[in-house]
Structure formats: structure tokens, C-alpha cells
Motif scaffolding. Structure first.
Motif, PDB file in Angstrom:
ATOM      1  N   THR A   1       0.698  -1.017   0.108  1.00 23.09           N
ATOM      2  CA  THR A   1       0.183   0.104   0.042  1.00 23.09           C
ATOM      3  C   THR A   1       0.982   1.243  -0.197  1.00 23.09           C
ATOM      4  N   ASP A   2       1.933   1.188   0.673  1.00 22.33           N
ATOM      5  CA  ASP A   2       2.856   2.295   0.800  1.00 22.33           C
ATOM      6  C   ASP A   2       3.526   2.851  -0.511  1.00 22.33           C
ATOM      7  N   GLN A   3       3.706   1.640  -1.268  1.00 22.27           N
ATOM      8  CA  GLN A   3       4.053   1.948  -2.728  1.00 22.27           C
ATOM      9  C   GLN A   3       3.298   2.551  -3.567  1.00 22.27           C
ATOM     10  N   LEU A   4       2.270   1.990  -3.615  1.00 22.85           N
ATOM     11  CA  LEU A   4       1.104   2.368  -4.345  1.00 22.85           C
ATOM     12  C   LEU A   4       0.751   3.776  -4.264  1.00 22.85           C
ATOM     13  N   LYS A   5       0.841   4.333  -2.957  1.00 28.46           N
ATOM     14  CA  LYS A   5       0.507   5.526  -2.653  1.00 28.46           C
ATOM     15  C   LYS A   5       1.600   6.459  -2.964  1.00 28.46           C
ATOM     16  N   GLN A   6       2.958   5.851  -2.756  1.00 29.88           N
ATOM     17  CA  GLN A   6       4.053   6.759  -3.385  1.00 29.88           C
ATOM     18  C   GLN A   6       3.977   6.857  -4.814  1.00 29.88           C
ATOM     19  N   PHE A   7       3.851   5.606  -5.625  1.00 29.97           N
ATOM     20  CA  PHE A   7       3.820   5.981  -7.147  1.00 29.97           C
ATOM     21  C   PHE A   7       2.731   6.514  -7.669  1.00 29.97           C
ATOM     22  N   THR A   8       1.527   6.501  -7.066  1.00 29.87           N
ATOM     23  CA  THR A   8       0.313   7.258  -7.797  1.00 29.87           C
ATOM     24  C   THR A   8       0.556   8.667  -7.910  1.00 29.87           C
ATOM     25  N   MET A   9      -0.211   9.098  -8.765  1.00 26.40           N
ATOM     26  CA  MET A   9       0.110  10.586  -8.944  1.00 26.40           C
ATOM     27  C   MET A   9      -1.318  11.221  -9.072  1.00 26.40           C
ATOM     28  N   LEU A  10      -2.407  10.323  -8.595  1.00 22.22           N
ATOM     29  CA  LEU A  10      -3.747  10.995  -8.659  1.00 22.22           C
ATOM     30  C   LEU A  10      -3.789  11.238  -7.256  1.00 22.22           C
ATOM     31  N   LYS A  11      -4.833  12.252  -7.152  1.00 21.70           N
ATOM     32  CA  LYS A  11      -5.301  12.782  -5.898  1.00 21.70           C
ATOM     33  C   LYS A  11      -6.464  12.216  -5.316  1.00 21.70           C
ATOM     34  N   GLU A  12      -6.339  11.853  -4.113  1.00 24.12           N
ATOM     35  CA  GLU A  12      -7.491  11.406  -3.196  1.00 24.12           C
ATOM     36  C   GLU A  12      -8.039  12.432  -2.023  1.00 24.12           C
ATOM     37  N   ASP A  13      -9.281  12.556  -1.868  1.00 27.04           N
ATOM     38  CA  ASP A  13      -9.913  13.378  -0.825  1.00 27.04           C
ATOM     39  C   ASP A  13     -11.288  12.637  -0.559  1.00 27.04           C
ATOM     40  N   GLY A  14     -11.483  12.156   0.482  1.00 30.11           N
ATOM     41  CA  GLY A  14     -12.619  11.589   0.982  1.00 30.11           C
ATOM     42  C   GLY A  14     -13.723  12.336   0.912  1.00 30.11           C
ATOM     43  N   ALA A  15     -13.605  13.734   1.103  1.00 30.84           N
ATOM     44  CA  ALA A  15     -14.751  14.594   1.233  1.00 30.84           C
ATOM     45  C   ALA A  15     -15.379  14.789  -0.267  1.00 30.84           C
ATOM     46  N   SER A  16     -14.565  14.320  -1.387  1.00 29.72           N
ATOM     47  CA  SER A  16     -15.048  14.473  -2.625  1.00 29.72           C
ATOM     48  C   SER A  16     -16.231  13.703  -3.015  1.00 29.72           C
ATOM     49  N   LYS A  17     -16.507  12.575  -2.254  1.00 35.45           N
ATOM     50  CA  LYS A  17     -17.846  11.958  -2.381  1.00 35.45           C
ATOM     51  C   LYS A  17     -18.838  12.612  -2.001  1.00 35.45           C
ATOM     52  N   TYR A  18     -18.757  13.861  -1.766  1.00 39.19           N
ATOM     53  CA  TYR A  18     -19.793  14.879  -1.165  1.00 39.19           C
ATOM     54  C   TYR A  18     -20.185  15.787  -2.169  1.00 39.19           C
ATOM     55  N   GLU A  19     -19.185  16.151  -3.306  1.00 36.60           N
ATOM     56  CA  GLU A  19     -19.403  16.886  -4.373  1.00 36.60           C
ATOM     57  C   GLU A  19     -20.394  16.495  -5.153  1.00 36.60           C
ATOM     58  N   ALA A  20     -20.776  17.460  -6.126  1.00 41.81           N
ATOM     59  CA  ALA A  20     -22.010  17.197  -7.302  1.00 41.81           C
ATOM     60  C   ALA A  20     -21.267  15.985  -7.960  1.00 41.81           C
ATOM     61  N   GLY A  21     -22.581  15.221  -8.600  1.00 43.72           N
ATOM     62  CA  GLY A  21     -22.196  14.162  -9.188  1.00 43.72           C
ATOM     63  C   GLY A  21     -21.252  14.536 -10.615  1.00 43.72           C
ATOM     64  N   ASN A  22     -21.525  15.575 -11.200  1.00 46.23           N
ATOM     65  CA  ASN A  22     -20.822  16.039 -12.404  1.00 46.23           C
ATOM     66  C   ASN A  22     -19.351  16.353 -11.978  1.00 46.23           C
ATOM     67  N   ASP A  23     -19.187  16.798 -10.855  1.00 47.07           N
ATOM     68  CA  ASP A  23     -17.710  17.409 -10.369  1.00 47.07           C
ATOM     69  C   ASP A  23     -16.903  15.965 -10.121  1.00 47.07           C
ATOM     70  N   GLN A  24     -17.623  15.034  -9.221  1.00 47.70           N
ATOM     71  CA  GLN A  24     -17.036  13.684  -9.208  1.00 47.70           C
ATOM     72  C   GLN A  24     -16.593  13.008 -10.636  1.00 47.70           C
ATOM     73  N   LEU A  25     -17.408  13.206 -11.716  1.00 51.75           N
ATOM     74  CA  LEU A  25     -17.160  12.547 -13.024  1.00 51.75           C
ATOM     75  C   LEU A  25     -16.036  13.199 -13.644  1.00 51.75           C
ATOM     76  N   PHE A  26     -16.058  14.661 -13.503  1.00 55.13           N
ATOM     77  CA  PHE A  26     -14.980  15.392 -14.150  1.00 55.13           C
ATOM     78  C   PHE A  26     -13.696  14.993 -13.416  1.00 55.13           C
ATOM     79  N   ASP A  27     -13.718  14.767 -12.156  1.00 57.13           N
ATOM     80  CA  ASP A  27     -12.529  14.514 -11.568  1.00 57.13           C
ATOM     81  C   ASP A  27     -11.841  13.112 -12.102  1.00 57.13           C
ATOM     82  N   LEU A  28     -12.704  12.215 -12.315  1.00 59.28           N
ATOM     83  CA  LEU A  28     -12.359  10.809 -12.754  1.00 59.28           C
ATOM     84  C   LEU A  28     -11.800  10.971 -14.413  1.00 59.28           C
ATOM     85  N   ILE A  29     -12.486  12.202 -14.921  1.00 53.01           N
ATOM     86  CA  ILE A  29     -11.849  12.190 -16.218  1.00 53.01           C
ATOM     87  C   ILE A  29     -10.523  12.932 -16.393  1.00 53.01           C
TER      88      ILE A  29
END
Length: 181
Positions: free
Chosen positions: A89-117
Motif C-alpha cells: 500500500t505504501d508503494q502504491l501511495k508513493q507511485f500514484t500521481m492521482l489525488k485522493e480526498d474523502g470529502a470528494s464523495k459529497y461533491e456534485a455528481g458531475n464534479d466527481q465524474l469530471f475528477d475521474l476524467i
């Protein structure tokens, strides 16, 4: 050599490979990005509301399945060629360049989709670099697999951008952003 010594040797070589960089090391970033992105897609499938929830219900499982297949395929290819892969898990977190934020699940659906894009777009930066490195190191099977992944990701970006009513490149990486990579 003990398993601990072997792993320490792997970590030292990985550090060297990531600073060079090599096709294998760049693919390690792709592998980490795929796994983290799959988790983010799962979250968006559960929490997105509005029209994006319908989009995620239709495409989310397909995206996850494809990314999981690519994750396993790239892991196997690297290991079969004597390369190391992120295994903790530590290596996966070190090597990913994607941002995670637990609060993003409460954003508008279109914003969540755009984040995935935008995450798909970030992945393309690593994939194109790994393709170039794979070509330089005469690794045709890696180049073929990554070219297929790149094509698939671009298809998904175009599909989702159209769904959101965006132009293809809206909010995505441009050459002027090179300093960020």
C-alpha cells in the motif's frame, strides 16, 4: 539471501529506476494509478447524484473491470520481465500521481465524474512516457499493451466529456502545463 534482503535490494533498484526513469519504473506509476483510479470510480458509483449517477451506473463497472485487467496484465508483464512492481500500500501511495480526498464523495455528481476524467488524463501522461521508454528499450509487448490502454482511456475521456457537455480538452492537461509533470 533472505527475503528481507531481497526486498531491500528491490527497493534500492526501484529507487534507481525511478530516477533514471525506465519503462518498467514508469509502468509502476501506471499500475498504481490504475488501482487508485479504480477505487475512486467505485466511490463515485456509490455517491454521485444526479445525471452523473446514471452515467456511473452505466459505465463505472466497465471502467473498473478494464482497469483491473490492465493492472493484472501489467503486473504480470513486468514480473515476467524481471521488473519490480508496487506490492505494498505504501508503494502504491508513493507511485500514484492521482489525488485522493474523502470529502470528494459529497461533491456534485458531475464534479466527481469530471475528477475521474482528469485522472484519466493524468494517466495518459505516464502512459505516453512509458510508451516512449518502451520503444527506446525495444520492449514491443509493453508498447502494444500501453498503446491499447491509451486508446481506451482517450475513448473514455471523449465519452465522459461529451456527457458533461464539455469540449474534448476542457480542464485537461495542455503543453503549457509541462512544468507540473
Amino acid at each position: 539471501m533472505t527475503s528481507t534482503e531481497q526486498y531491500e535490494q528491490e527497493l534500492k533498484q526501484s529507487e534507481i529506476d525511478h530516477h533514471t526513469p525506465t519503462a518498467g519504473a514508469m509502468t509502476g506509476h501506471i499500475i498504481a494509478n490504475l488501482l487508485i483510479h479504480s477505487l475512486k470510480i467505485s466511490q463515485a458509483k456509490l455517491y454521485a447524484q444526479g445525471p452523473a449517477a446514471l452515467f456511473m451506473a452505466q459505465y463505472g463497472d466497465r471502467w473498473i473491470a478494464h482497469e483491473q485487467v490492465m493492472f493484472a496484465t501489467l503486473d504480470r508483464l513486468l514480473v515476467n520481465n524481471g521488473e519490480s512492481i508496487p506490492t505494498t500500500t505504501d508503494q502504491l501511495k508513493q507511485f500514484t500521481m492521482l489525488k485522493e480526498d474523502g470529502a470528494s464523495k459529497y461533491e456534485a455528481g458531475n464534479d466527481q465524474l469530471f475528477d475521474l476524467i482528469k485522472d484519466f488524463d493524468t494517466q495518459t501522461l505516464f502512459i505516453t512516457k512509458a510508451i516512449t521508454l518502451g520503444q527506446q528499450s525495444d520492449w514491443p509487448e509493453l508498447v502494444d499493451i500501453l498503446t491499447g490502454l491509451l486508446t481506451w482511456i482517450k475513448d473514455q475521456v471523449a465519452l465522459a466529456q461529451r456527457f458533461l457537455g464539455h469540449d474534448l480538452k476542457t480542464g485537461l492537461y495542455t503543453e503549457e502545463d509541462d512544468d507540473d509533470f
